[in-house]
Design an enzyme around this catalytic site. Structure first.
Site, PDB file in Angstrom:
ATOM      1  N   GLU A   1       4.088  -1.091 -14.019  1.00 52.96           N
ATOM      2  CA  GLU A   1       3.605   0.344 -13.729  1.00 52.96           C
ATOM      3  C   GLU A   1       4.341   1.252 -14.750  1.00 52.96           C
ATOM      4  O   GLU A   1       3.676   2.290 -15.237  1.00 52.96           O
ATOM      5  CB  GLU A   1       4.025   0.450 -12.332  1.00 52.96           C
ATOM      6  CG  GLU A   1       3.047  -0.056 -11.318  1.00 52.96           C
ATOM      7  CD  GLU A   1       3.403  -1.601 -10.964  1.00 52.96           C
ATOM      8  OE1 GLU A   1       4.340  -2.104 -11.350  1.00 52.96           O
ATOM      9  OE2 GLU A   1       2.373  -2.272 -10.419  1.00 52.96           O
TER      10      GLU A   1
ATOM     11  N   HIS B   1       2.704  -1.890   1.658  1.00 57.06           N
ATOM     12  CA  HIS B   1       1.320  -1.561   1.362  1.00 57.06           C
ATOM     13  C   HIS B   1       0.772  -0.672   2.324  1.00 57.06           C
ATOM     14  O   HIS B   1      -0.431  -0.330   2.509  1.00 57.06           O
ATOM     15  CB  HIS B   1       0.210  -2.629   1.649  1.00 57.06           C
ATOM     16  CG  HIS B   1       0.812  -4.086   0.905  1.00 57.06           C
ATOM     17  ND1 HIS B   1       1.612  -4.736   1.022  1.00 57.06           N
ATOM     18  CD2 HIS B   1       0.127  -4.443  -0.217  1.00 57.06           C
ATOM     19  CE1 HIS B   1       1.713  -5.874   0.158  1.00 57.06           C
ATOM     20  NE2 HIS B   1       0.940  -5.688  -0.555  1.00 57.06           N
TER      21      HIS B   1
END
Lengths: 594, 415
Positions: free
Chosen positions: B137, B207
């Protein structure tokens, strides 16, 4: 033993559903045992061997052309460099320590806040800069001012950024010294966090690959130190660059130190060069103090990067002669003798100078002339920059976004108001203010807080008027001699005052009226209600402040107080002057030929 | 029990009258089986009955604030039934078509993306423009910054908002400060970073997060969160066009569950403008993303409570006129609309999934209180997730659901 008849039925594990790689089922290795289905180039072996290039004495060699005494080593190929280019190389290498000495000392004298020198690394920086095209994109760490100097960044601009004065177009006074930025010279903004430029360089390279005008022509170069190469961004960046492609040179300045941390405590592998093959990158280690070797290596690296549209790694070995920065005293962690020894035995300037002299391209007189010319120019730029004010204070709030969002408009107005209130009486602000452009009117372009029309003032004043007239015990207020209705009066017919205090203004003797009013305790509460009414109506806060100052003119006269009018007049004039200055700002950039 | 056809249809009719579920047919409610596993991004079946989702062409074309990017005349505009991921995909397809320099990249985007937001884009625009990156990322963020700095349009995807934190340095120290630190000479107008966000019901700690609070302090960034397909497409197009770097967080539970008639032409919706979804005079609810629908449910319950809740909702407040506002842009947020609303209603409840401390609600509550203090009838109330990581089995008690919202509204209205 080959197991005949066994065919590989399942697809290689490197093939995805979309199958972007061909199934490599054949054996590309010399191994008699063949290979794994997904790895055609990796020979299978029965030998339980762990390899380690550091322990196996297989460290990556270091490329060099000139020896320690500046002589071309037997068998070395000298890169094509004509007399002028070679001289320029050396001259720029001389300019760096000349600048460093002046600016480092200026920090010690408190004239600039911070500085970082490039002592010892001039050959790495300038040698690599010389091997690039002028439009190649440069992403530096912080010790690459030499690239800017090579490309013609003016001394005035160096000084402007270090002083953070009004001519600092690079950072408008917002960044610490040496954090340069120059899109004109394709030099991306220096930022303090280390290694952040490494994955960004991969993006820049990809952009060059995508741009039809620059594909196959331009290259990007990314500088970083061996310490920064420990950051996650290093691994992220090299991983991305090696997979996505784009013409890019990763140039590591291995100067032996990350502040006080020696390289031996920074990594256990074979330097930074050993990581290149880990990413499938062409890699070279070069003697960073040999300007010719650096030049040659980067030239070749550039060729590979552009032709192959890929990333290439160059590790330049050198030594950081200076302190990390003006905040560091390196003798706290290394012997002074060590530094002196390095300066003698491996001096990038001496080595190149000896080479130039051996070619008849440089003399002692050249040395003397260049040294004094450079010093003079630097001092002139320095002294000029010293005198200039800092940029106008409104630059504090600009450029966060493309336009000011509401919170910054409000905060700017708040600071403006605070300066109005305390700018003269709070000592730290009073002296600091004087150093800035437009001192006294720091926000020339800013609008006043919402203008209050005379009608609104009248309406707001009604609660007080009504209350005061109704209060029988109150001293009847004296309406000022110049009371009139809404008339849009110009400042001109306002009586001239001396110093503009309530006592000597507008014919009304406000002190008595104020005293009379406030002395009447009965109205004290009602005026408070009136005040609250005004405050809640959202009108100009200054309106209320004026009342609290005892200045009844603002309520009854419907004319703005003299000082407010003067301020408005001034700010109109200043806005015009600011517009002219803004045009001037842009003009300043043009003659200073980047 | 064996019933005659007539008896069976009577029973079904009776059940409908009693508002009990009839026995579902396999095609209407998907029974989860091995062949038909529950969707990873979750589903919100209640959305089908939401009045906030526009299911007709006319309503869609009248979405307030639409600015068409192509020919202005809207007589022949078409809409198509799309869910949120299809609308997002449509926006990116428009961007890639209109702007040759635009590229879309991230982990797994080439095959279509783990949430299908990039379906077919690689096939249509090629692997040079729509491509996978390695798994990093911070690398994706840094790479996107370099690309955008060169003036090319970078649309990056972070696979889950929960994984945006390795990119935090690049976003906060580099992207947000890019223009400021270069004296305005460099900027990242061309940068947009998308990430799925918010809970699905079974995402647990990693999540389900709503990371917008962490970035609110990164002056220089914009943060945008859509609530529906029409909003997602317009706001994403606006984010791509905006001359500042934008973080675009997409509530993942809405990817499939939220379905609308979405205009097929390219259009933008305004950034930094909140939208008043239902006007009101007694209480303002401010929210964004998935909880907008929780708020809607809560408002319906308040107005007509089911029998089990009748005794706790005083009759006097059942016809309270509640104003529902979707903030849409979290940074810079639309203070004008919110403050104007609270000045009118004098009561505010803020609803968000992220935890209370350090949440976006804190900043809004404080700013609103500064400006509306003397008018407030009740303190600003925040209904949020608890200050814990999102705990899997406990999610139904963690995520602020309608009953918590109802409770907050009742307390605020009767303060």
């Amino acid at each position: 033993m080959r197991r005949a008849g066994i065919s590989v039925l399942r697809a290689s594990r490197t093939i995805s559903r979309a199958s972007y790689q061909t199934a490599a089922l054949q054996n590309l290795t010399a191994s008699k045992h063949g290979n794994l289905p997904g790895s055609p180039a990796s020979p299978l072996t029965t030998r339980l061997h762990f390899f380690n290039s550091v322990l196996d004495n297989q460290q990556i060699p270091t490329f060099r052309i000139l020896d320690g005494a500046g002589q071309v080593i037997e068998g070395a190929e000298v890169p094509e460099l004509d007399r002028d280019s070679a001289r320029k190389l050396y001259e720029v290498m001389m300019m760096l320590p000349a600048l460093d000495n002046v600016l480092y000392n200026s920090q010690r004298q408190g004239k600039i806040s911070f500085y970082m020198t490039s002592h010892g690394e001039e050959a790495s920086i300038v040698g690599s800069a010389a091997a690039l095209e002028p439009t190649d994109e440069v992403l530096g760490q912080y010790r690459e001012m030499g690239v800017l100097v090579w490309r013609g960044f003016k001394l005035d601009n160096i000084m402007a950024q270090c002083f953070g004065n009004e001519l600092d177009a690079a950072t408008k006074g917002r960044q610490m010294p040496v954090h340069f930025s120059s899109p004109e010279l394709h030099f991306h903004t220096i930022s303090s966090p280390l290694a952040t430029q490494i994955p960004q360089a991969a993006g820049v390279a990809y952009a060059l690959k995508r741009d039809p005008e620059r594909r196959g022509k331009s290259c990007a170069i990314c500088y970083f130190g061996e310490g920064a190469a420990s950051e996650g961004d290093f691994h992220a960046g090299l991983g991305i660059a090696s997979t996505l492609g784009g013409p890019l040179i990763y140039f590591c300045r291995n100067n032996g130190f990350a502040i006080s941390t020696p390289a031996a405590e920074q990594y256990s592998g074979d330097g930074i060069a050993s990581r290149g093959p880990g990413y499938g990158m062409d890699t070279i280690r070069v003697d960073g103090n040999d300007a010719l070797a650096v030049y040659a290596a980067v030239k070749e690296a550039r060729r590979r990067a552009v032709e192959g549209s890929k990333a290439v790694l160059v590790e330049a070995m050198s030594y950081r002669v200076g302190h990390h920065s003006t905040s560091d005293d390196s003798f706290a962690y290394r012997a002074k003798q060590e530094v002196e020894d390095w300066k003698k035995i491996d001096n990038p300037h001496h080595r190149l100078r000896k080479y130039l002299e051996s070619k008849g391209w440089w003399t002692a007189e050249d040395e003397e002339t260049t040294r004094s010319t450079q010093k003079k120019a630097i001092l002139a730029a320095f002294q000029g920059a010293e005198k200039l004010p800092k940029p106008s204070l409104e630059n504090l709030f600009e450029d966060v976004y493309d336009t000011l969002p509401w919170n910054l408009v409000e905060q700017r107005d708040e600071l403006k108001k605070l300066l109005g209130k305390y700018g003269e009486i709070w000592e730290p602000w009073r002296t600091e203010r004087a150093k800035f452009k437009n001192a006294g009117n720091e926000f020339p372009g800013a609008d006043e807080s919402p203008k209050v029309s005379p009608i609104m003032r009248l309406i707001a004043a009604l609660p007080i008027l009504g209350v005061l007239i109704a209060a029988p015990a109150a001293t009847r207020p004296i309406l000022p001699a110049n009371f009139r209705a809404v008339d849009g009066t110009a400042p001109d017919d306002h009586p001239v005052c001396d110093g503009c205090t309530p006592a000597n203004n507008s014919g009304l003797d406000p002190t008595h009226a104020a005293e009379g009013l406030l002395a009447a305790g009965a109205v004290a509460g009602t005026t408070a209600i009136g005040l609250t009414a005004i405050r809640n109506s959202g009108l100009n806060g200054g309106f209320v402040d004026d009342f609290k100052r005892g200045d009844l003119r603002t309520i009854f006269s419907l004319k703005k107080p003299h000082d407010v009018m003067l301020r408005e007049q001034e700010s109109r004039a200043n806005a015009a002057a600011a517009a002219a200055r803004n045009a001037e700002w842009t003009l300043h950039n043009l003659p200073i030929d980047y | 029990m064996i019933l005659s056809r007539a008896a069976r249809s009577n029973l079904i009719r009776a059940k409908k009258l009693m508002r009990l579920p009839t026995k579902a047919r396999a095609s209407t409610v998907a029974a989860t089986t091995a062949e038909n596993p529950p969707p990873a991004e979750g589903s919100l079946p209640g959305l089908a009955s939401s009045a906030l989702l526009l299911s007709t062409r006319d309503a869609a074309l009248r979405t307030p604030g639409i600015a068409w990017l192509d020919e202005p005349d809207s007589a022949d505009r078409e809409t198509r039934k799309m869910n949120t991921y299809q609308a997002i995909r449509d926006a990116m397809s428009n961007a890639l078509t209109r702007d040759d320099s635009a590229v879309v990249f991230g982990e797994d985007v080439a095959f279509g993306g783990v949430f299908r937001c990039t379906m077919g884009l690689a096939e249509e625009f090629g692997r040079e423009r729509v491509f996978n990156t390695p798994l990093t990322e911070q690398g994706i963020a840094g790479f996107s910054i370099g690309l955008a700095a060169m003036g090319q349009t970078a649309i990056a995807e972070i696979q889950f908002g929960d994984y945006i934190f390795p990119a935090f340095d690049q976003l906060v120290n580099e992207a947000a400060k890019f223009r400021f630190r270069s004296g305005g000479k460099f900027d990242l107008g061309k940068l947009t970073i998308r990430a799925p966000t918010m809970s699905v019901g079974h995402g647990g700690l990693y999540h389900s997060q709503s990371p917008e609070g962490f970035f609110m302090a990164a002056a220089g960034l914009k943060i945008v969160i859509p609530r529906s397909p029409i909003q997602a497409k317009g706001l994403l197009m606006a984010s791509i066009e905006d001359p500042n770097p934008v973080l675009f967080f997409e509530p993942k539970i809405l990817y499939r569950s939220a379905v609308e008639q979405v205009p097929t032409s390219a259009y933008t919706l305004p950034l930094s403008r909140a939208e008043i979804l239902k006007p009101g005079t007694d209480l303002t609810i401010l929210s964004w993303g998935t909880p907008i629908y929780t708020a809607e449910t809560a408002m319906n319950i308040l107005a007509s409570p089911p029998p089990s809740l009748e005794r706790i909702i005083p009759k006097s407040i059942r016809n309270a006129s509640v104003e529902l506002i979707d903030l849409r842009t979290i940074l810079p947020w639309d203070v004008e609309t919110v403050v104007e609303s609270v000045k009118k209603t004098r009561r505010l409840v803020i609803l968000h999934e992220a935890g209370k401390i350090g949440g976006v609600g804190s900043d809004i509550a404080s700013t609103v209180t500064e400006r509306c203090f003397l008018r407030m009838e009740a303190p600003v109330r925040r209904v949020t997730g608890w200050d814990t990581p999102v705990p899997l089995q406990y999610e139904k008690f963690y995520i602020p659901d309608a009953i918590r919202m109802v409770d907050a509204m009742v307390e605020t209205l009767t303060y």
